[in-house]
Motif scaffolding. Structure first.
Motif, PDB file in Angstrom:
ATOM      1  N   ILE A 234      22.499  -1.967   4.239  1.00  0.00           N
ATOM      2  CA  ILE A 234      21.110  -2.354   3.982  1.00  0.00           C
ATOM      3  C   ILE A 234      20.153  -1.356   4.609  1.00  0.00           C
ATOM      4  N   SER A 235      20.515  -0.841   5.782  1.00  0.00           N
ATOM      5  CA  SER A 235      19.668   0.188   6.394  1.00  0.00           C
ATOM      6  C   SER A 235      19.574   1.379   5.460  1.00  0.00           C
ATOM      7  N   GLN A 236      20.710   1.713   4.835  1.00  0.00           N
ATOM      8  CA  GLN A 236      20.707   2.874   3.946  1.00  0.00           C
ATOM      9  C   GLN A 236      19.809   2.631   2.737  1.00  0.00           C
ATOM     10  N   GLY A 237      19.870   1.421   2.168  1.00  0.00           N
ATOM     11  CA  GLY A 237      19.007   1.086   1.023  1.00  0.00           C
ATOM     12  C   GLY A 237      17.537   1.102   1.407  1.00  0.00           C
ATOM     13  N   LEU A 238      17.240   0.641   2.632  1.00  0.00           N
ATOM     14  CA  LEU A 238      15.845   0.640   3.096  1.00  0.00           C
ATOM     15  C   LEU A 238      15.306   2.060   3.172  1.00  0.00           C
ATOM     16  N   GLY A 239      16.177   2.987   3.560  1.00  0.00           N
ATOM     17  CA  GLY A 239      15.761   4.380   3.641  1.00  0.00           C
ATOM     18  C   GLY A 239      15.424   4.954   2.270  1.00  0.00           C
ATOM     19  N   GLN A 240      16.175   4.534   1.245  1.00  0.00           N
ATOM     20  CA  GLN A 240      15.906   5.093  -0.085  1.00  0.00           C
ATOM     21  C   GLN A 240      14.736   4.403  -0.793  1.00  0.00           C
ATOM     22  N   TYR A 241      14.762   3.080  -0.870  1.00  0.00           N
ATOM     23  CA  TYR A 241      13.783   2.373  -1.697  1.00  0.00           C
ATOM     24  C   TYR A 241      12.696   1.674  -0.896  1.00  0.00           C
ATOM     25  N   ILE A 298      16.173   3.779  10.796  1.00  0.00           N
ATOM     26  CA  ILE A 298      16.297   3.132   9.478  1.00  0.00           C
ATOM     27  C   ILE A 298      15.312   3.751   8.489  1.00  0.00           C
ATOM     28  N   GLN A 299      14.083   3.931   8.928  1.00  0.00           N
ATOM     29  CA  GLN A 299      13.059   4.643   8.152  1.00  0.00           C
ATOM     30  C   GLN A 299      12.749   3.996   6.809  1.00  0.00           C
ATOM     31  N   CYS A 300      12.230   2.776   6.860  1.00  0.00           N
ATOM     32  CA  CYS A 300      11.898   2.057   5.627  1.00  0.00           C
ATOM     33  C   CYS A 300      10.554   2.498   5.071  1.00  0.00           C
ATOM     34  N   SER A 301       9.784   3.245   5.845  1.00  0.00           N
ATOM     35  CA  SER A 301       8.457   3.657   5.401  1.00  0.00           C
ATOM     36  C   SER A 301       8.592   4.853   4.455  1.00  0.00           C
ATOM     37  N   GLN A 302       7.496   5.207   3.792  1.00  0.00           N
ATOM     38  CA  GLN A 302       7.527   6.318   2.854  1.00  0.00           C
ATOM     39  C   GLN A 302       6.126   6.897   2.686  1.00  0.00           C
ATOM     40  N   ILE A 303       6.062   8.074   2.068  1.00  0.00           N
ATOM     41  CA  ILE A 303       4.772   8.689   1.751  1.00  0.00           C
ATOM     42  C   ILE A 303       4.623   8.638   0.237  1.00  0.00           C
ATOM     43  N   TYR A 304       3.594   7.944  -0.236  1.00  0.00           N
ATOM     44  CA  TYR A 304       3.361   7.791  -1.678  1.00  0.00           C
ATOM     45  C   TYR A 304       2.159   8.642  -2.060  1.00  0.00           C
ATOM     46  N   ASN A 305       2.370   9.581  -2.987  1.00  0.00           N
ATOM     47  CA  ASN A 305       1.287  10.461  -3.427  1.00  0.00           C
ATOM     48  C   ASN A 305       0.666   9.966  -4.724  1.00  0.00           C
ATOM     49  N   ASP A 306      -0.577  10.412  -4.976  1.00  0.00           N
ATOM     50  CA  ASP A 306      -1.225  10.047  -6.240  1.00  0.00           C
ATOM     51  C   ASP A 306      -0.784  11.005  -7.346  1.00  0.00           C
ATOM     52  N   LEU A 307      -1.388  10.829  -8.523  1.00  0.00           N
ATOM     53  CA  LEU A 307      -1.013  11.616  -9.701  1.00  0.00           C
ATOM     54  C   LEU A 307      -1.107  13.116  -9.456  1.00  0.00           C
ATOM     55  N   LYS A 308      -2.055  13.513  -8.614  1.00  0.00           N
ATOM     56  CA  LYS A 308      -2.239  14.949  -8.359  1.00  0.00           C
ATOM     57  C   LYS A 308      -1.331  15.455  -7.237  1.00  0.00           C
ATOM     58  N   GLY A 309      -0.473  14.580  -6.735  1.00  0.00           N
ATOM     59  CA  GLY A 309       0.427  15.002  -5.664  1.00  0.00           C
ATOM     60  C   GLY A 309      -0.225  14.963  -4.291  1.00  0.00           C
TER      61      GLY A 309
ATOM     62  N   ILE B  67      23.379  -7.239 -11.374  1.00  0.00           N
ATOM     63  CA  ILE B  67      24.303  -6.700 -10.355  1.00  0.00           C
ATOM     64  C   ILE B  67      23.506  -5.848  -9.357  1.00  0.00           C
ATOM     65  N   PHE B  68      23.554  -6.251  -8.090  1.00  0.00           N
ATOM     66  CA  PHE B  68      22.782  -5.575  -7.034  1.00  0.00           C
ATOM     67  C   PHE B  68      23.719  -5.019  -5.965  1.00  0.00           C
ATOM     68  N   PRO B  69      23.412  -3.852  -5.415  1.00  0.00           N
ATOM     69  CA  PRO B  69      24.128  -3.434  -4.207  1.00  0.00           C
ATOM     70  C   PRO B  69      23.637  -4.269  -3.021  1.00  0.00           C
ATOM     71  N   MET B  70      24.164  -4.053  -1.844  1.00  0.00           N
ATOM     72  CA  MET B  70      23.642  -4.749  -0.660  1.00  0.00           C
ATOM     73  C   MET B  70      22.266  -4.177  -0.348  1.00  0.00           C
ATOM     74  N   ILE B  71      21.266  -5.016  -0.434  1.00  0.00           N
ATOM     75  CA  ILE B  71      19.913  -4.544  -0.160  1.00  0.00           C
ATOM     76  C   ILE B  71      19.195  -5.549   0.733  1.00  0.00           C
ATOM     77  N   GLY B  72      18.111  -5.100   1.322  1.00  0.00           N
ATOM     78  CA  GLY B  72      17.328  -5.994   2.168  1.00  0.00           C
ATOM     79  C   GLY B  72      15.942  -5.437   2.360  1.00  0.00           C
ATOM     80  N   GLY B  73      15.120  -6.192   3.015  1.00  0.00           N
ATOM     81  CA  GLY B  73      13.748  -5.743   3.256  1.00  0.00           C
ATOM     82  C   GLY B  73      13.024  -6.862   3.965  1.00  0.00           C
ATOM     83  N   GLY B  74      11.770  -7.020   3.688  1.00  0.00           N
ATOM     84  CA  GLY B  74      11.070  -8.157   4.287  1.00  0.00           C
ATOM     85  C   GLY B  74       9.779  -7.751   4.942  1.00  0.00           C
TER      86      GLY B  74
END
Ligand code: SF4
Lengths: 575, 74
Positions: A234-241, A298-309, B67-74
């Motif tokens: 889950i930590s890994q998924g938080l880092g990506q999405y 874990i790094q769940c945060s991210q930098i979101y840019n606008d259309l112009k980058g 179908i989901f991988p293991m995910i979380g948040g909150g």
């Protein structure tokens, strides 16, 4: 350096440094803010009056090299709920405050005149300075101006215009390592800081360091702890999405509150999902992975840019995206990002404000889905403090009253966040019983109800939910005292090495011998302390209830209603 | 039978977001996962028509499977 209490009296404009009373010594973070509020704030006081206090406390492990230990707790009596409040945030302030030897900063009193102030915290104590230039300015300008004034590394805590105007949805922001903001969002503590006429607080640790009683033991425990965090999927998924990975799964489960809580699924879900956000971040040269403080692994945060980058927002979280998105039926992620950035600058809780917008839409202020309209109201009404702007900034409950709406999703006047309690019943128990008003982070039953982490409880059934919420709320109160980010909980629920390592970290830091039972007892003590404050402030068990509409409006697709009896809810407190 | 399969997070990479697929009667959730080449150990949550389901659940014509991988948040 031994830790001290830093006290600032805004009535007399004096400061002092005090010894830590013996019964506060074992506390940090939420445990400490709630202990101090209970000891020093009269429960019946007006939250914006001279007798309320704002308490700021780093966690027990903040300022050490322990992974993810940089959360800072803010406490006081909430102007939104009238209950005790603790709200925490990342950023760099917790770590630097701890390095100043500041166990807690107590901000009390209220100045008589119209002058505004800033505070400067260092290991020597606190100084109070008059501030003129930044009054009426947003958080972004506070960050850039203060960063220009202070060349060396410092931390910054500030309020936006809405905090100055003492709106009940005003938050407190903390600068992160890159000069972006993290917020202690919930409960309007920004208005309390504004009532004391403090615009911002800087923190300069000079050469201060946090002493560790047993450095070898600490290092060993941190290694195990970090590994438990980084190896959990889950930590890994938080880092990506990021946390926004939840939009699709909560929608699939039928629990994504949509159109002011009238449906459990949103047609535009995939347009605002974590998957879409990730693709867009990559296309526009943003950063999917980003920590809100040094030491976050874990790094769940991210930098979101606008259309112009160009940089638009960071820390773009599921709850904010759900609230402005599904709840207001806005399926344009760029509108949501723009609103998120505006709310950060104005210093507004993005959950409270967006849910308030949803209620206002139902009341006829705007059409559902009108993202442009939301941006206009934020810029032209809320930012300027017009009558309408102050109503929106007063939160969902105030908007409901003003517009004559019966479907108002609040508990103890705090907006219900991103999970519908009819389709995910465990979280409903947390909303009802939390000492803070509706707040998912107080006992995150979603983990077990939906994500199947730490066991499995059927989200549509009542069985096991009260006990689940109780156990989670007790554990959370303890974790909130350590300075740990709550996302360590996924690893803690699944990996048997994680919690013992966390306890070892605390023991090595202070040279003590806490056991698992001590930690559970700490959580129980915190909940009971907070509840006693609320009772003395006039709250009773009938306040531990969800809004009535959940009982008579079935939620599609499962067509379920909220069906817990008052007695069943009250059994939460049997411990 | 026809099953609507919806994939989430990195399960979409190199596959699809949503597709209608044809499977023999009595195909299980695990059967679909294996057929799609998804590592079954990486699966966190599966839902049939918005309800959680076990991996050995048998699918029926017209089911929607998430179908989901293991995910979380909150
Ligand atoms: S996981 Fe997210 S919230 Fe937690 S410390 Fe890291 S960036 Fe901050």
């Amino acid at each position: 350096m031994s830790d001290k209490i830093f006290r600032v009296n805004m009535t007399t404009l004096t400061t002092c440094v005090e010894e830590v009373p013996a019964n506060w010594a074992g506390h940090g973070g939420r445990g400490l803010t709630s202990t101090i509020v209970t000891a020093e704030v009269p429960p019946t006081c007006h939250p914006l009056g001279p007798n309320n206090k704002l308490i700021i406390a780093p966690g027990l492990l903040s300022g050490t090299p322990a992974a993810n230990s940089g959360r800072l707790s803010f406490g006081g009596k909430s102007p939104l709920t009238g209950t005790i409040k603790e709200s925490n945030a990342g950023g760099t302030a917790a770590q630097l405050m701890a390095r100043c030897g500041c166990k807690a900063l107590i901000l009390e009193g209220r100045p008589a005149g119209n002058t505004w102030y800033s505070l400067a915290v260092s290991p020597k104590g606190v100084t109070i300075n008059v501030e003129t230039e930044l009054i009426g300015k947003g958080n972004f300008e506070v960050v850039s101006t203060v960063t220009g004034r202070i060349a060396k590394k410092h931390a910054l805590i500030s309020i936006g215009q809405t905090g100055e105007m003492r709106m009940a949805a005003a938050n407190i922001s903390v600068k992160d390592s890159e000069g972006h903001l993290r917020s202690a969002g919930r409960g309007g503590l920004g208005a309390v800081m504004g009532s004391k006429r403090v615009k911002f607080i800087t923190i300069d640790p000079q050469d201060g360091k946090v002493a560790i009683a047993d450095p070898e033991k600490f290092k060993a425990a941190n290694k195990i702890f970090t590994k438990a965090l980084t190896s959990h999927p889950i930590s890994q998924g938080l880092g990506q999405y990021g946390t926004n990975v939840l939009v699709n799964i909560i929608n699939e489960a039928g629990g994504l509150p949509t159109k002011n809580f009238t449906a459990g699924q949103f047609a535009g879900h995939d347009k605002i999902s974590g998957e879409t956000m990730y693709d867009r971040i990559m296309e526009r040269g943003g950063k999917p992975k980003h920590g809100c403080h040094p030491g976050c692994v874990i790094q769940c945060s991210q930098i979101y840019n606008d259309l112009k980058g160009q940089y638009k927002t960071s820390g773009f979280e599921y709850e904010s995206i759900w609230a402005m998105g599904a709840d207001c039926c806005v399926d344009n992620l760029d509108h949501i990002a723009e609103a998120d950035s505006l709310m950060d600058d104005l210093g507004l809780d993005s959950i409270e404000t967006s849910v308030a917008m949803g209620v206002a839409m139902e009341g006829g202020l705007l059409e559902f889905g009108d993202g442009e309209g939301i941006l206009r109201i934020l810029k032209e009404e809320v930012a300027k403090g017009t009558g309408l702007g102050r109503i929106i900034g007063g939160g969902a409950g105030l908007v409901g009253k003003t517009f004559g709406v019966a479907r108002v999703p609040v508990v103890k006047n705090q907006a219900i966040p991103a999970y519908d309690p009819r389709a995910i019943k465990g979280i409903g128990i947390t909303y009802a019983t939390s000492t803070m008003g509706a707040d998912h982070t107080m006992g995150y039953a979603i983990a077990t109800n939906i994500l199947k982490v730490g066991g499995s409880v059927d989200p549509l059934a009542k069985e096991g939910q009260v006990e689940l919420s109780r156990n989670l709320q007790i554990a959370t109160a303890a974790i909130d005292s350590t300075g740990m980010c709550l996302f360590i909980a996924f690893a803690a629920l699944d990996d048997a090495t994680c919690l013992p390592a966390l306890i070892d970290l605390i023991n090595a830091r202070f040279g003590i011998n806490l056991t698992g039972d001590d930690v559970v007892n700490l959580g129980k003590y915190i909940l009971k302390t907070e509840r006693a404050f609320n009772e003395a402030a006039g709250f009773t068990r009938t306040d531990d209830r969800l809004p009535e509409f959940f009982e008579y409006e079935p939620l599609a697709p499962h067509n379920m209603v909220w069906d817990f009896t008052g007695e069943e809810i009250d059994s939460f407190w049997d411990f | 039978m026809k099953i609507t399969v919806r994939l989430f997070a990195f399960f979409r990479e190199g596959r699809f977001i949503e597709e209608q697929l044809e499977y023999p009667d009595r195909t299980t959730v695990a059967g679909v996962i294996n057929d799609l080449g998804i590592d079954i150990n990486a699966v966190g949550v599966t839902m049939i028509s918005s309800r959680h389901c076990p991996l050995d659940a048998e699918l029926r014509d017209g089911d929607q499977l998430g179908i989901f991988p293991m995910i979380g948040g909150g």
